[in-house]
Design a protein around this motif. Sequence first.
Motif, PDB file in Angstrom:
ATOM      1  N   HIS A 180     -21.260  -2.885  -3.954  1.00 34.69           N
ATOM      2  CA  HIS A 180     -21.600  -3.433  -2.641  1.00 34.69           C
ATOM      3  C   HIS A 180     -21.119  -2.510  -1.526  1.00 34.69           C
ATOM      4  CE1 HIS A 180     -22.435  -7.117  -4.875  1.00 34.69           C
ATOM      5  NE2 HIS A 180     -21.265  -6.944  -5.470  1.00 34.69           N
ATOM      6  N   PRO A 181     -21.754  -2.593  -0.362  1.00 32.86           N
ATOM      7  CA  PRO A 181     -21.294  -1.765   0.756  1.00 32.86           C
ATOM      8  C   PRO A 181     -19.841  -2.061   1.109  1.00 32.86           C
ATOM      9  CG  PRO A 181     -23.452  -2.734   1.223  1.00 32.86           C
ATOM     10  CD  PRO A 181     -22.954  -3.388  -0.025  1.00 32.86           C
ATOM     11  N   ALA A 182     -19.150  -1.049   1.615  1.00 29.02           N
ATOM     12  CA  ALA A 182     -17.726  -1.187   1.909  1.00 29.02           C
ATOM     13  C   ALA A 182     -17.453  -2.199   3.010  1.00 29.02           C
ATOM     14  CB  ALA A 182     -17.142   0.169   2.293  1.00 29.02           C
ATOM     15  N   ASP A 183     -18.404  -2.418   3.907  1.00 28.54           N
ATOM     16  CA  ASP A 183     -18.184  -3.403   4.964  1.00 28.54           C
ATOM     17  C   ASP A 183     -18.557  -4.817   4.524  1.00 28.54           C
ATOM     18  OD1 ASP A 183     -20.930  -3.000   4.865  1.00 28.54           O
ATOM     19  OD2 ASP A 183     -21.193  -2.908   7.036  1.00 28.54           O
ATOM     20  N   VAL A 184     -18.971  -4.962   3.269  1.00 25.57           N
ATOM     21  CA  VAL A 184     -19.318  -6.283   2.737  1.00 25.57           C
ATOM     22  C   VAL A 184     -18.294  -6.746   1.700  1.00 25.57           C
ATOM     23  CG1 VAL A 184     -21.088  -7.638   1.521  1.00 25.57           C
ATOM     24  CG2 VAL A 184     -21.764  -5.909   3.205  1.00 25.57           C
ATOM     25  N   VAL A 185     -17.799  -5.843   0.882  1.00 26.04           N
ATOM     26  CA  VAL A 185     -16.766  -6.174  -0.105  1.00 26.04           C
ATOM     27  C   VAL A 185     -15.666  -5.127  -0.030  1.00 26.04           C
ATOM     28  CG1 VAL A 185     -16.232  -6.706  -2.505  1.00 26.04           C
ATOM     29  CG2 VAL A 185     -18.512  -7.216  -1.613  1.00 26.04           C
ATOM     30  N   GLY A 186     -14.442  -5.590   0.248  1.00 26.72           N
ATOM     31  CA  GLY A 186     -13.292  -4.708   0.322  1.00 26.72           C
ATOM     32  C   GLY A 186     -12.156  -5.236  -0.531  1.00 26.72           C
ATOM     33  N   VAL A 187     -10.957  -4.702  -0.290  1.00 23.97           N
ATOM     34  CA  VAL A 187      -9.775  -5.097  -1.058  1.00 23.97           C
ATOM     35  C   VAL A 187      -8.595  -5.240  -0.117  1.00 23.97           C
ATOM     36  CG1 VAL A 187     -10.563  -3.950  -3.172  1.00 23.97           C
ATOM     37  CG2 VAL A 187      -9.106  -2.700  -1.551  1.00 23.97           C
ATOM     38  N   VAL A 188      -7.603  -6.005  -0.580  1.00 16.92           N
ATOM     39  CA  VAL A 188      -6.330  -6.113   0.115  1.00 16.92           C
ATOM     40  C   VAL A 188      -5.248  -5.493  -0.761  1.00 16.92           C
ATOM     41  CG1 VAL A 188      -6.050  -8.490  -0.727  1.00 16.92           C
ATOM     42  CG2 VAL A 188      -4.614  -7.677   1.144  1.00 16.92           C
ATOM     43  N   VAL A 189      -4.367  -4.733  -0.139  1.00 18.94           N
ATOM     44  CA  VAL A 189      -3.182  -4.213  -0.812  1.00 18.94           C
ATOM     45  C   VAL A 189      -2.042  -5.169  -0.474  1.00 18.94           C
ATOM     46  CG1 VAL A 189      -1.587  -2.288  -1.042  1.00 18.94           C
ATOM     47  CG2 VAL A 189      -4.022  -1.841  -0.600  1.00 18.94           C
ATOM     48  N   ASP A 190      -1.630  -5.975  -1.441  1.00 18.00           N
ATOM     49  CA  ASP A 190      -0.537  -6.932  -1.265  1.00 18.00           C
ATOM     50  C   ASP A 190       0.641  -6.444  -2.102  1.00 18.00           C
ATOM     51  OD1 ASP A 190       1.270  -9.095  -1.590  1.00 18.00           O
ATOM     52  OD2 ASP A 190      -0.310 -10.546  -1.162  1.00 18.00           O
ATOM     53  N   THR A 191       1.712  -6.056  -1.433  1.00 20.77           N
ATOM     54  CA  THR A 191       2.827  -5.426  -2.145  1.00 20.77           C
ATOM     55  C   THR A 191       3.390  -6.301  -3.249  1.00 20.77           C
ATOM     56  OG1 THR A 191       4.385  -6.213  -0.452  1.00 20.77           O
ATOM     57  CG2 THR A 191       3.484  -3.986  -0.192  1.00 20.77           C
ATOM     58  N   HIS A 235      11.599 -12.061   1.793  1.00 22.08           N
ATOM     59  CA  HIS A 235      11.476 -11.231   2.989  1.00 22.08           C
ATOM     60  C   HIS A 235      11.488  -9.759   2.601  1.00 22.08           C
ATOM     61  CE1 HIS A 235      11.505 -13.873   6.450  1.00 22.08           C
ATOM     62  NE2 HIS A 235      12.507 -14.582   5.956  1.00 22.08           N
ATOM     63  N   VAL A 236      10.722  -8.974   3.322  1.00 22.70           N
ATOM     64  CA  VAL A 236      10.715  -7.529   3.126  1.00 22.70           C
ATOM     65  C   VAL A 236      12.153  -7.005   3.200  1.00 22.70           C
ATOM     66  CG1 VAL A 236      10.058  -5.358   4.229  1.00 22.70           C
ATOM     67  CG2 VAL A 236       8.366  -7.200   3.982  1.00 22.70           C
ATOM     68  N   GLY A 237      12.537  -6.244   2.173  1.00 21.30           N
ATOM     69  CA  GLY A 237      13.876  -5.688   2.123  1.00 21.30           C
ATOM     70  C   GLY A 237      14.852  -6.467   1.271  1.00 21.30           C
ATOM     71  N   ASP A 238      14.455  -7.651   0.815  1.00 25.20           N
ATOM     72  CA  ASP A 238      15.360  -8.477   0.006  1.00 25.20           C
ATOM     73  C   ASP A 238      15.148  -8.310  -1.492  1.00 25.20           C
ATOM     74  OD1 ASP A 238      16.569  -9.470   2.229  1.00 25.20           O
ATOM     75  OD2 ASP A 238      15.639 -11.459   2.151  1.00 25.20           O
ATOM     76  N   GLY A 239      14.190  -7.491  -1.885  1.00 28.83           N
ATOM     77  CA  GLY A 239      13.868  -7.375  -3.298  1.00 28.83           C
ATOM     78  C   GLY A 239      13.699  -5.933  -3.740  1.00 28.83           C
ATOM     79  N   TYR A 240      12.723  -5.687  -4.619  1.00 31.99           N
ATOM     80  CA  TYR A 240      12.610  -4.430  -5.332  1.00 31.99           C
ATOM     81  C   TYR A 240      11.459  -3.536  -4.888  1.00 31.99           C
ATOM     82  CZ  TYR A 240      16.093  -6.147  -8.617  1.00 31.99           C
ATOM     83  OH  TYR A 240      17.260  -6.606  -9.190  1.00 31.99           O
ATOM     84  N   VAL A 241      10.651  -3.953  -3.926  1.00 31.83           N
ATOM     85  CA  VAL A 241       9.476  -3.184  -3.541  1.00 31.83           C
ATOM     86  C   VAL A 241       9.878  -1.990  -2.673  1.00 31.83           C
ATOM     87  CG1 VAL A 241       7.297  -3.237  -2.260  1.00 31.83           C
ATOM     88  CG2 VAL A 241       7.943  -5.177  -3.709  1.00 31.83           C
TER      89      VAL A 241
END
Length: 293
Positions: A180-191, A235-241
């Motif tokens: 599909h076109p990029a402006d119709v189907v995309g992705v989310v990067v969820d840490t 919360h960001v910074g409280d774990g391993y990412v």
Amino acid sequence: MSADRDLSRCSLNTASIKRATLPEAVDAAARAGYGAIGLWRDRVQETGAEKAAKLVADAGLRVSSLCRGGFLTASDEAGIAAALDDNRAAIVEAATVGTSELVFVVGGLPGSAPETAPAPGTDRDVVAARARVADRIADLAPFAAEHGVRIVLEPLHPMFAADRAVISTLGQALDLAAPHPADVVGVVVDTYHVWWDPALEASIARAGAEQRIASYQVCDWALPFAPLALNSRGHVGDGYVDFPTISRWVAAAGYRGDVETELFNQEIWDAPFDDTVATIADRYLRHVQPYVG
């Protein structure tokens, strides 16, 4: 606002202050100086989509995304029809509240229920379930395009494959988006969901080259887990990412959009709204903002 307090790309996902009404969440984000807010459909439906759009606009905020569509793995005709109807409604809601990004959690095995053992007769064919996800995306893509809304596929950590999402890696999400076109189907990067993936750097680079990164969501992989695994986001910074590294990869891929903090955590939900909003801003400024370009 000084450069070192730049929250213009910082977005408060309403799930992070789950008990807040939409007016309360919008007010908290605006007073803290955020640039955007990510909406969940339950809060939009309580308020009404048109009123929600006005609340956000009047506060000077953007809607970074709407969550969620999806749950596309049903194998029976009634289940398929219900999924298509609900997702068409979600697409209309996204367009009405003023976002082009509708996040999809694609669904687990048919008949599964969150955090429960399989019922007798549960369909365990994960390959077929993924194929139905592809079919439903193809069904919905023209309707989304007509409304100027992008279907944004969210891979979830593999521990959620049975009950919430049969796609587990950014690479799988990109393969589903590819027809599909990029402006119709995309992705989310969820840490929270993808930080562990050995192919993550390459997949983020691919997503950028294909212009498919629709959202960057941040929260931390915190241990020990809560009794409900879904509610173990820290919360960001409280774990391993490793937020600096992943944020640099996202920036190198060309993403310049909003950065949403989305937290599912009972202790955080029980805290005062303004305390959570202030902590999110502080962690964004310390661990993410210097690296996202």
